[in-house]
Scaffold this active site. Structure first.
Site, PDB file in Angstrom:
ATOM      1  N   GLY A   1     106.248 -43.449 131.448  1.00 45.52           N
ATOM      2  CA  GLY A   1     105.966 -44.676 130.757  1.00 45.52           C
ATOM      3  C   GLY A   1     104.674 -44.767 130.351  1.00 45.52           C
ATOM      4  N   ALA A   2     104.294 -45.347 129.168  1.00 44.49           N
ATOM      5  CA  ALA A   2     103.007 -45.378 128.728  1.00 44.49           C
ATOM      6  C   ALA A   2     101.856 -46.116 129.628  1.00 44.49           C
ATOM      7  CB  ALA A   2     102.867 -45.793 127.150  1.00 44.49           C
ATOM      8  N   ALA A   3     102.252 -47.354 130.036  1.00 40.27           N
ATOM      9  CA  ALA A   3     101.325 -48.028 130.926  1.00 40.27           C
ATOM     10  C   ALA A   3     101.276 -47.414 132.240  1.00 40.27           C
ATOM     11  CB  ALA A   3     101.782 -49.191 130.983  1.00 40.27           C
TER      12      ALA A   3
ATOM     13  N   CYS B   1     115.408 -47.276 126.955  1.00 42.95           N
ATOM     14  CA  CYS B   1     114.395 -46.660 127.756  1.00 42.95           C
ATOM     15  C   CYS B   1     114.035 -47.512 128.861  1.00 42.95           C
ATOM     16  CB  CYS B   1     113.192 -46.163 126.885  1.00 42.95           C
ATOM     17  SG  CYS B   1     112.435 -44.885 127.864  1.00 42.95           S
TER      18      CYS B   1
ATOM     19  N   ASP C   1     105.048 -46.336 122.833  1.00 48.15           N
ATOM     20  CA  ASP C   1     103.953 -45.336 123.646  1.00 48.15           C
ATOM     21  C   ASP C   1     102.817 -45.420 122.526  1.00 48.15           C
ATOM     22  OD1 ASP C   1     106.925 -44.100 124.244  1.00 48.15           O
ATOM     23  OD2 ASP C   1     105.488 -43.403 125.685  1.00 48.15           O
TER      24      ASP C   1
HETATM   25  C1  RUB Z   1     108.937 -43.981 127.994  1.00 49.81           C
HETATM   26  C2  RUB Z   1     109.046 -45.080 126.850  1.00 49.81           C
HETATM   27  C3  RUB Z   1     108.744 -46.270 127.131  1.00 49.81           C
HETATM   28  C4  RUB Z   1     107.181 -46.489 126.717  1.00 49.81           C
HETATM   29  C5  RUB Z   1     106.790 -48.012 127.149  1.00 49.81           C
HETATM   30  O1  RUB Z   1     109.112 -42.450 127.669  1.00 49.81           O
HETATM   31  O2  RUB Z   1     109.309 -44.462 125.909  1.00 49.81           O
HETATM   32  O3  RUB Z   1     109.430 -47.209 126.050  1.00 49.81           O
HETATM   33  O4  RUB Z   1     106.445 -45.664 127.131  1.00 49.81           O
HETATM   34  O5  RUB Z   1     106.711 -48.124 128.262  1.00 49.81           O
HETATM   35  P1  RUB Z   1     109.085 -41.572 128.725  1.00 49.81           P
HETATM   36  P2  RUB Z   1     105.571 -48.992 128.965  1.00 49.81           P
HETATM   37  O6  RUB Z   1     110.086 -41.962 129.812  1.00 49.81           O
HETATM   38  O7  RUB Z   1     109.310 -40.315 128.270  1.00 49.81           O
HETATM   39  O8  RUB Z   1     107.554 -41.496 129.433  1.00 49.81           O
HETATM   40  O9  RUB Z   1     106.003 -50.463 128.351  1.00 49.81           O
HETATM   41  O10 RUB Z   1     105.974 -48.922 130.732  1.00 49.81           O
HETATM   42  O11 RUB Z   1     104.074 -48.742 128.789  1.00 49.81           O
END
Ligand code: RUB
Length: 327
Positions: free
Chosen positions: A26-28, A133, A202
């Site tokens: 997850g990006a964050a 996701c 992302d």
């Molecule tokens: C995670 C993904 C999430 C974004 C945003 O992909 O696509 O929608 O990263 O997440 P993966 P957040 O599981 O391949 O890392 O809002 O937590 O930054």
């Protein structure tokens, strides 16, 4: 220790491995973990000279950077921390790096909570939200809505191949949100019962395209056809500065084993006589064009996707200013 070879702390390598293997995902969350890893590198450094310290820190940042290519929050986090590294002695460099990482992590958390409150304004009592996701930015909007007394329900897409939807389902249930879990292929049918599609990102490109988990674009197209608004929750560290000068965002291709187990592959190859080969492609992300997105919700307010470039210019400017710089 000082030699010509950079010294990367094992904790940095462990974080890089965790990001690459998606134990941290997850990006964050990736951005947060990368900043924490740089702080650890700085704290534990026994570099003899400032030059050696900086060389080791850069090598650590490179190791983290090379883990996953699509989420721009990762390079944005690394740049933020490195930019705050200053001083003439190793000790000054150590403390400034740790401070920079701590400030970044605190701002990340604040941005998410601010964004959540803004996103929550789009939700009404009794609304049904469809997710794809697992996005902590998207969840922050639902959490803020609940905190202000707005009850919502969720239809959660499983999200093959890694099934991150199950994480979302669990988190929402912990918050008291009733969840209906569906396979990805059922999404269009359930859009008829949906008031909002809510996803994370992302990376966001200068033209307002949203790069998010594979399947987001198909969901957005179907939602548009059904008249369901698509809301993207994304802190400004998801804004991709290089896209302002025409670069495209790299889409990560992941391994076959996420789609076909090694046993399945062995069985297929064992019965392949006279058959054409089977190739598996496993792109982790896709690009949703801006025309399918109704709003990008950031900690700086909500934007129609086509106008996000204005925010990008304001935050990045002509030079090296970065989007998380609010001063
Ligand atoms: C995670 C993904 C999430 C974004 C945003 O992909 O696509 O929608 O990263 O997440 P993966 P957040 O599981 O391949 O890392 O809002 O937590 O930054």
């Amino acid at each position: 220790m000082d030699s010509d070879q950079p010294v990367v702390d094992p904790a940095v390598t462990a974080t890089a491995d965790d990001i690459a293997a998606m134990r941290i995902r997850g990006a964050a969350t990736i951005a947060d973990a990368a900043a924490a890893a740089l702080a650890t590198q700085a704290e534990r450094s026994d570099a003899a000279t400032p030059a050696a310290f900086e060389r080791d820190l850069r090598a650590s940042a490179r190791e983290l950077y090379e883990t996953r290519p699509t989420a721009v929050s990762l390079p944005n986090a690394l740049r933020y921390v490195l930019r705050g590294t200053e001083g003439d002695t190793v000790s000054a460099l150590q403390s400034s790096t740790v401070e920079s990482a701590e400030t970044f992590r605190a701002e990340l958390e604040q941005a998410q909570s601010k964004l959540g409150k803004i996103g929550a304004n789009r939700l009404r009592d009794g609304d049904v939200v469809m997710t794809h996701c697992h996005s902590t930015d998207a969840l922050a909007c639902i959490e803020a809505a609940l905190e202000s007394g707005t009850a919502v329900e969720a239809i959660v897409k499983e999200t093959r191949p890694r099934k991150q939807g199950h994480i979302t389902a669990q988190r929402l249930r912990e918050l008291g949100v009733p969840v209906t879990l569906i396979v990805d292929n059922a999404a269009r049918r359930y859009l008829d019962e949906t008031d909002h599609v809510l996803v994370g990102a992302d990376s966001i490109a200068a033209d307002g395209s949203v790069i998010n988990k594979i399947g987001t674009s198909g969901l957005a197209v179907n939602a548009r056809e059904r008249g369901v608004p698509v809301m993207v929750a994304a802190q400004t560290i998801k804004l991709h500065p290089d896209t302002m000068t025409g670069q495209t965002v790299a889409i990560e291709m992941r391994e076959e084993a996420e789609v076909l187990s090694t046993d399945e592959r062995t069985a297929i190859d064992g019965n392949a006589d006279g058959m054409a080969p089977l190739r598996v492609e496993n792109p982790a992300f896709d690009v949703t064009p801006p025309r399918y997105v109704d709003a990008i919700v950031t900690e700086r307010g909500q934007f129609p996707p086509e106008s996000i470039v204005t925010l990008m210019r304001e935050l990045f400017g002509e030079t090296t200013a970065e989007p998380w710089d609010t001063t």
